[in-house]
Scaffold this active site. Structure first.
Site, PDB file in Angstrom:
ATOM      1  N   ASP A   1      -3.350   1.123   7.800  1.00 38.66           N
ATOM      2  CA  ASP A   1      -2.144   1.911   7.531  1.00 38.66           C
ATOM      3  C   ASP A   1      -0.979   1.558   8.463  1.00 38.66           C
ATOM      4  OD1 ASP A   1      -3.417   3.252   5.498  1.00 38.66           O
ATOM      5  OD2 ASP A   1      -4.222   4.764   6.853  1.00 38.66           O
TER       6      ASP A   1
ATOM      7  N   HIS B   1       0.806   5.202   1.451  1.00 35.73           N
ATOM      8  CA  HIS B   1       0.052   6.051   2.380  1.00 35.73           C
ATOM      9  C   HIS B   1       0.754   7.404   2.493  1.00 35.73           C
ATOM     10  CE1 HIS B   1      -2.542   7.135   5.691  1.00 35.73           C
ATOM     11  NE2 HIS B   1      -1.479   7.582   6.316  1.00 35.73           N
TER      12      HIS B   1
ATOM     13  N   ASN C   1       0.857  -1.187   0.000  1.00 36.40           N
ATOM     14  CA  ASN C   1       0.000   0.000   0.000  1.00 36.40           C
ATOM     15  C   ASN C   1       0.891   1.234   0.000  1.00 36.40           C
ATOM     16  OD1 ASN C   1      -2.457   1.505   0.276  1.00 36.40           O
ATOM     17  ND2 ASN C   1      -2.035   1.734   2.463  1.00 36.40           N
TER      18      ASN C   1
ATOM     19  N   SER D   1       4.784   6.886   2.528  1.00 35.83           N
ATOM     20  CA  SER D   1       5.350   5.571   2.863  1.00 35.83           C
ATOM     21  C   SER D   1       4.744   4.494   1.965  1.00 35.83           C
ATOM     22  CB  SER D   1       5.008   5.187   4.306  1.00 35.83           C
ATOM     23  OG  SER D   1       5.363   6.200   5.215  1.00 35.83           O
TER      24      SER D   1
HETATM   25  C1  GRF Z   1      -2.504   8.726  -2.702  1.00 35.99           C
HETATM   26  O1  GRF Z   1      -2.187   9.927  -2.080  1.00 35.99           O
HETATM   27  C2  GRF Z   1      -2.128   7.559  -1.836  1.00 35.99           C
HETATM   28  O2  GRF Z   1      -1.054   7.815  -0.996  1.00 35.99           O
HETATM   29  C3  GRF Z   1      -3.387   7.371  -0.999  1.00 35.99           C
HETATM   30  O3  GRF Z   1      -4.441   7.660  -1.877  1.00 35.99           O
HETATM   31  C4  GRF Z   1      -4.000   8.560  -2.873  1.00 35.99           C
HETATM   32  C5  GRF Z   1      -4.355   7.946  -4.186  1.00 35.99           C
HETATM   33  O4  GRF Z   1      -4.128   8.827  -5.261  1.00 35.99           O
HETATM   34  N1  GRF Z   1      -3.429   6.043  -0.451  1.00 35.99           N
HETATM   35  P1  GRF Z   1      -4.325   8.327  -6.755  1.00 35.99           P
HETATM   36  O5  GRF Z   1      -5.747   7.783  -6.882  1.00 35.99           O
HETATM   37  O6  GRF Z   1      -3.297   7.299  -7.047  1.00 35.99           O
HETATM   38  O7  GRF Z   1      -4.158   9.570  -7.592  1.00 35.99           O
END
Ligand code: GRF
Length: 221
Positions: free
Chosen positions: A151, A115, A113, A142
């Site tokens: 998370d 985050h 993932n 991260s």
């Molecule tokens: C990103 O900021 C990621 O860190 C978080 O959700 C957002 C997704 O953005 N988990 P995208 O849909 O890839 O533009």
């Protein structure tokens, strides 16, 4: 003469929204990342990332939680959808849905993932505003293996950005996205090259245990 050609890492990407990280992975594959996106699955039928996937010729599916009575049946449907491709890696890219422990256990060691915070700080939502409210001078993003708690899970790689006095949540989000689009494909590359794995809850990169590795443009290609 025989030659062995390594097969690209098969991945399935889960999204809920814009899919800019998905796009970064698609673009990285276009320039040599040894991976293949078998399928993009969204829980949100309106996710713009679905259009990005279709544009790139990647099969898409929608598994909408509104069609399921409870979390368990949704996760089972999601798993059935993923298992059409039996991917080597499941990539969560802005997937806004908490997964059941059973689901996470099933993909243990094979699910990552991204985050937008320097974990373990600021788990959950609205990370940019919370960083501003706290007066932090450094923010970041991260990439981590997924564990049942939201998370959390062993961190693989982080990228930092300085917080400037005139920053807004939006300006931070933009600069964080730029970093995300670098480090997520990089981590997938390490996994694809067999250099990265999880061993007894420790992250192993190139046969060494790593803890809170920071992205360094000078040394990480
Ligand atoms: C990103 O900021 C990621 O860190 C978080 O959700 C957002 C997704 O953005 N988990 P995208 O849909 O890839 O533009």
């Amino acid at each position: 003469m025989t030659s062995t050609v390594a097969r690209p890492l098969s991945i399935v990407v889960l999204i809920s929204g814009s899919g800019s990280n998905l796009q970064a992975i698609i673009d990285a594959i276009g320039t040599g990342l040894p991976a293949k996106i078998c399928r993009v699955i969204s829980n949100n039928p309106q996710a713009y990332g679905l259009s990005r996937a279709r544009e790139a010729g990647i099969p898409t599916d929608i598994v909408d939680q509104h069609d399921y009575a409870d979390r368990e049946s949704f996760d089972q449907a999601l798993m059935n959808c993923i298992e059409q491709d039996r991917p080597a890696l499941l990539v969560l890219a802005g997937f806004m849905r908490i997964l059941t422990h059973n689901f996470v256990r099933h993909y243990n060691e094979h699910m990552i993932n991204i985050h937008p915070s320097l974990l373990p700080h600021y788990q959950g939502l609205n990370t940019h505003q919370r960083v501003l409210d706290a007066g932090d001078t450094v923010h970041g993003v991260s990439v981590h293996f997924v564990s049942p708690e939201l998370d959390s899970g062993p961190v693989i790689l982080q990228a930092e950005i300085p917080v400037q006095t005139d920053d807004s949540a939006e300006s931070l989000a933009n600069r964080i996205h730029t970093q995300e689009h670098i480090i997520y494909p990089l981590v997938i590359r390490w996994f694809a090259e067999g250099r990265l794995h999880l061993h007894e809850n420790s992250v192993i990169l190139d046969d060494k245990e790593i803890k809170l590795l920071k992205y360094d443009p000078a040394t990480h290609e």
